[in-house]
Enzyme design. Structure first.
Site, short mmCIF file in Angstrom:
data_model
loop_
_atom_site.label_atom_id
_atom_site.label_comp_id
_atom_site.label_asym_id
_atom_site.label_seq_id
_atom_site.Cartn_x
_atom_site.Cartn_y
_atom_site.Cartn_z
N LYS A 40 -0.81 -9.59 2.65
CA LYS A 40 -0.43 -8.70 3.99
C LYS A 40 -1.14 -8.32 4.53
O LYS A 40 -2.46 -7.11 3.63
CB LYS A 40 0.71 -8.31 2.89
CG LYS A 40 1.42 -7.56 4.75
CD LYS A 40 2.98 -6.90 4.32
CE LYS A 40 3.05 -6.00 4.01
NZ LYS A 40 2.60 -4.80 4.55
N ASP B 186 1.09 -1.12 0.19
CA ASP B 186 -0.30 0.22 0.46
C ASP B 186 0.83 1.57 -0.49
O ASP B 186 0.20 2.35 -0.25
CB ASP B 186 -1.30 0.21 0.64
CG ASP B 186 0.15 -0.59 2.29
OD1 ASP B 186 1.01 -0.48 2.52
OD2 ASP B 186 -1.23 -0.12 3.42
N GLU C 219 8.84 -4.15 10.40
CA GLU C 219 9.98 -2.88 9.61
C GLU C 219 10.87 -1.81 10.99
O GLU C 219 9.94 -1.69 12.24
CB GLU C 219 8.20 -2.02 9.29
CG GLU C 219 8.87 -1.31 8.45
CD GLU C 219 7.75 -0.29 7.00
OE1 GLU C 219 6.88 -1.29 7.35
OE2 GLU C 219 8.74 0.51 7.40
#
Ligand code: KIV
Length: 273
Positions: free
Chosen positions: A118, A49, A187
């Site tokens: 995801k 995204d 992340e």
């Protein structure tokens, strides 16, 4: 005898089986051309995204819609034959309930032809991950910095700088693995935590700004190609395509203005009458 080359596309279980083995190479991709170029060299292509920031110029991923993800997911899946294609579930399309998540994830799978979805979130999304994986939808999880929560976090900050925060992030990774995710993006997590988490987590960890010890790495393709004038600090660029594109366009512009532009006649030639 057929001269057909059979390419077996990498699957979600195939990625899960790489835990502790050969590092998993992953990149984001949003369109057919770059997906085709990357496909032979990567194990996983994520239609992230981040498309909202990279291609549409938004300041965050919040405005991205399910329709946008389906458009980009469809072209990447159609352009590739080797890498596992994973499509991100955008903000607002899965958090309400496991049923909402299933309805929208099933639409993504049907309409794009991708191999997995995801979604962001650790322990709080475990019930939803279990619901999806129990109904045939492979899920890649995403912990640490979860950009869809940028407004709640107050910015895009490294997670786990304080050791006191480590237990919650480790619990997130454990919970998504236990719920059936086939791998997990980690992340912007402090390096020692990402390395420790990779040891304790039974599914592959895919790092981005995390640790070289992760089971794989992912980067935003435009960042590593040098197309982002302000990439995150941790990104190594492997090309300077931004500068190359600018100089090519300047060259074209100069030729058009100087009437030196090679018109089609240099290709077609002239017919003798
Ligand atoms: O949206 C995205 O591109 C991502 C990667 C940065 C992991 O989630």
């Amino acid at each position: 005898m057929s001269s057909h080359k059979t390419v077996r596309r990498i699957t979600a279980p195939g990625i899960a089986a790489r835990k502790g083995g050969e590092p998993i190479v992953a990149l984001t991709s949003y369109h057919a051309h770059t997906a085709k170029l990357a496909d032979p060299h990567v194990d996983l292509l994520l239609v992230g995204d981040s498309v909202g920031m990279v291609l549409y110029g938004h300041g965050s991923t919040i405005p991205v819609t399910l329709e946008m993800m389906i458009v980009h997911g469809k072209v990447v899946a159609a352009a590739t034959e080797h890498a596992l294609v994973v499509v991100d579930m955008p903000f607002g399309s899965y958090e309400e309930s496991p049923q909402q998540a299933f309805r929208n994830a099933a639409r993504v799978m049907k309409e794009t032809g991708c191999g997995a979805v995801k979604l962001e979130g650790g322990a709080r999304m475990a019930e939803t991950i279990r619901f999806l994986t129990g109904r045939g939808i492979p899920v890649m999880a995403h912990v640490g910095l979860t950009p869809q929560s940028v407004n709640a976090l107050g910015g895009f900050f490294v997670q786990g700088r304080e050791e006191a925060q480590w237990a919650a992030i480790e619990e997130d990774a454990r919970a998504v693995a236990e719920a059936g995710a086939f791998c997990v993006v980690v992340e912007a997590v402090a390096e020692p935590l990402a390395a420790r988490l990779t040891k304790s987590c039974p599914i592959p960890t895919i790092g981005i700004g995390a640790s070289a010890a992760c089971d794989g790495q992912i980067l935003v393709m435009e960042d590593m190609l040098g197309l982002n004038p302000k990439p995150p600090k941790f990104v190594k660029t492997y090309a300077a395509l931004g500068a190359a594109i600018e100089s090519a366009i300047a060259g074209y512009s100069a030729e058009v203005k100087a009437r030196a532009f090679p018109g089609p006649e240099h290709v077609y030639g002239m017919k003798k009458s």
